[in-house]
Motif scaffolding. Structure first.
Motif, PDB file in Angstrom:
ATOM      1  N   HIS A 189       0.835  -1.207   0.000  1.00 30.59           N
ATOM      2  CA  HIS A 189       0.000   0.000   0.000  1.00 30.59           C
ATOM      3  C   HIS A 189       0.870   1.258   0.000  1.00 30.59           C
ATOM      4  O   HIS A 189       0.623   2.206  -0.749  1.00 30.59           O
ATOM      5  N   ILE A 190       1.889   1.264   0.855  1.00 34.05           N
ATOM      6  CA  ILE A 190       2.775   2.425   0.946  1.00 34.05           C
ATOM      7  C   ILE A 190       3.633   2.548  -0.313  1.00 34.05           C
ATOM      8  O   ILE A 190       3.861   3.655  -0.812  1.00 34.05           O
ATOM      9  N   LEU A 191       4.117   1.422  -0.823  1.00 36.25           N
ATOM     10  CA  LEU A 191       4.912   1.445  -2.046  1.00 36.25           C
ATOM     11  C   LEU A 191       4.105   2.078  -3.184  1.00 36.25           C
ATOM     12  O   LEU A 191       4.617   2.932  -3.924  1.00 36.25           O
ATOM     13  N   VAL A 225      12.837  -0.730   0.469  1.00 34.87           N
ATOM     14  CA  VAL A 225      13.933  -0.053   1.172  1.00 34.87           C
ATOM     15  C   VAL A 225      14.109   1.365   0.647  1.00 34.87           C
ATOM     16  O   VAL A 225      14.292   2.311   1.419  1.00 34.87           O
ATOM     17  N   ALA A 226      14.014   1.531  -0.677  1.00 31.74           N
ATOM     18  CA  ALA A 226      14.146   2.868  -1.268  1.00 31.74           C
ATOM     19  C   ALA A 226      13.010   3.775  -0.829  1.00 31.74           C
ATOM     20  O   ALA A 226      13.229   4.961  -0.533  1.00 31.74           O
ATOM     21  N   VAL A 227      11.787   3.228  -0.765  1.00 33.12           N
ATOM     22  CA  VAL A 227      10.645   4.033  -0.329  1.00 33.12           C
ATOM     23  C   VAL A 227      10.769   4.368   1.157  1.00 33.12           C
ATOM     24  O   VAL A 227      10.457   5.478   1.585  1.00 33.12           O
ATOM     25  N   GLU A 228      11.242   3.424   1.938  1.00 35.07           N
ATOM     26  CA  GLU A 228      11.456   3.680   3.368  1.00 35.07           C
ATOM     27  C   GLU A 228      12.427   4.845   3.553  1.00 35.07           C
ATOM     28  O   GLU A 228      12.191   5.748   4.377  1.00 35.07           O
ATOM     29  N   ARG A 229      13.489   4.847   2.788  1.00 34.40           N
ATOM     30  CA  ARG A 229      14.476   5.933   2.881  1.00 34.40           C
ATOM     31  C   ARG A 229      13.888   7.253   2.396  1.00 34.40           C
ATOM     32  O   ARG A 229      14.158   8.319   2.966  1.00 34.40           O
ATOM     33  N   ALA A 230      13.061   7.181   1.344  1.00 31.37           N
ATOM     34  CA  ALA A 230      12.430   8.397   0.827  1.00 31.37           C
ATOM     35  C   ALA A 230      11.477   8.997   1.852  1.00 31.37           C
ATOM     36  O   ALA A 230      11.388  10.223   1.999  1.00 31.37           O
ATOM     37  N   ILE A 231      10.774   8.137   2.580  1.00 33.73           N
ATOM     38  CA  ILE A 231       9.885   8.621   3.636  1.00 33.73           C
ATOM     39  C   ILE A 231      10.695   9.347   4.706  1.00 33.73           C
ATOM     40  O   ILE A 231      10.354  10.448   5.140  1.00 33.73           O
ATOM     41  N   GLU A 232      11.784   8.717   5.123  1.00 29.07           N
ATOM     42  CA  GLU A 232      12.630   9.316   6.159  1.00 29.07           C
ATOM     43  C   GLU A 232      13.253  10.627   5.690  1.00 29.07           C
ATOM     44  O   GLU A 232      13.433  11.564   6.479  1.00 29.07           O
ATOM     45  N   ASP A 233      13.559  10.714   4.395  1.00 31.82           N
ATOM     46  CA  ASP A 233      14.212  11.900   3.855  1.00 31.82           C
ATOM     47  C   ASP A 233      13.243  13.047   3.572  1.00 31.82           C
ATOM     48  O   ASP A 233      13.613  14.225   3.711  1.00 31.82           O
ATOM     49  N   HIS A 234      12.015  12.734   3.180  1.00 33.61           N
ATOM     50  CA  HIS A 234      11.127  13.770   2.652  1.00 33.61           C
ATOM     51  C   HIS A 234       9.924  14.131   3.525  1.00 33.61           C
ATOM     52  O   HIS A 234       9.361  15.225   3.366  1.00 33.61           O
ATOM     53  N   ILE A 235       9.527  13.246   4.427  1.00 33.49           N
ATOM     54  CA  ILE A 235       8.371  13.562   5.264  1.00 33.49           C
ATOM     55  C   ILE A 235       8.849  14.275   6.527  1.00 33.49           C
ATOM     56  O   ILE A 235       9.762  13.799   7.210  1.00 33.49           O
ATOM     57  N   PRO A 236       8.269  15.433   6.849  1.00 38.74           N
ATOM     58  CA  PRO A 236       8.710  16.197   8.014  1.00 38.74           C
ATOM     59  C   PRO A 236       8.715  15.377   9.301  1.00 38.74           C
ATOM     60  O   PRO A 236       7.856  14.496   9.492  1.00 38.74           O
TER      61      PRO A 236
END
Length: 215
Positions: A144-146, A161-172
């Motif tokens: 769902h998150i992907l 893993v890439a989406v997990e990192r993108a979440i950590e990088d881009h979501i406040p």
């Protein structure tokens, strides 16, 4: 293809999510850290509804590693036989229960590495437990998150893993704790795979998905 959204747009998306549901909850039933680990491990390639149905009676009699071991493999298998891959999952639950008793004094560890060392517990399962029980801002990326991350442009990546990192990088940071719950629930009930319910979407005007429906 949608581009990665900018900070201000992502902030507004999660501000709306928070305004709509300030304290989103995971939908797997559990009574303690141990039953949460078991429930999440059982949920792989299965629905939360199906897992909850199977564990309703199970957790009444086996809510600790010791009780699960006492129940035995056959007893556990009988309870979860309606869940996909139930035979292997039953073996994993028995093994992880024994490890918790032998190595962790029956206490669920609060580190990702320790959790991932348990049979049947992968990165996603570990992140769910760390987030829901230990209140760490971890991101348990599922299908769902992907889909949501790439479709909207909130968190783009080719794999979990890439989406997990993108979440950590881009979501406040202020939204990190509940981020994965908001995205899972939105992906499950609104931003569906085959036919998203865009007409009922609270972030439709901010989403970059080109094939919107009923708008």
């Amino acid at each position: 293809m949608p581009q990665q959204l900018d900070y201000h747009t992502i902030y507004e998306i999660f501000r709306r999510f928070r305004e709509h549901e300030a304290e989103p909850k995971g939908e797997l039933d559990h009574v303690n850290a141990y039953t949460l680990v078991v429930a999440v491990a059982l949920s792989a390639q299965a629905t939360d509804v199906g897992v909850n149905k199977a564990t309703k009676e199970l957790f009444k009699i086996a809510d600790t590693p010791e009780k699960m071991i006492a129940l035995g493999l056959d007893g556990l298998t009988e309870h979860i036989k309606t869940i996909g891959l139930f035979r292997q999952k039953a073996k994993n639950v028995m093994k992880l229960s024994q490890i918790l008793v032998d190595d962790y004094q029956s206490i669920v560890p609060s580190s990702r590495a320790a959790l991932e060392s348990l049979p049947g517990v992968g990165r996603k399962t570990a992140n769910v437990v760390l987030n829901m029980w230990f209140h760490q801002p971890t991101q348990a990326v599922d299908t769902h998150i992907l889909r949501f991350g790439n479709r909207t442009g909130v968190a783009k990546g080719k794999d979990v893993v890439a989406v997990e990192r993108a979440i950590e990088d881009h979501i406040p940071a202020e939204f990190q704790h509940h981020a994965h719950h908001w995205m899972i629930l939105h992906g499950r009930y609104t931003c569906k795979a085959r036919k998203p319910v865009c007409a009922n979407c609270i972030i439709e005007d901010l989403c970059q998905y080109e094939e919107k429906t009923n708008v």
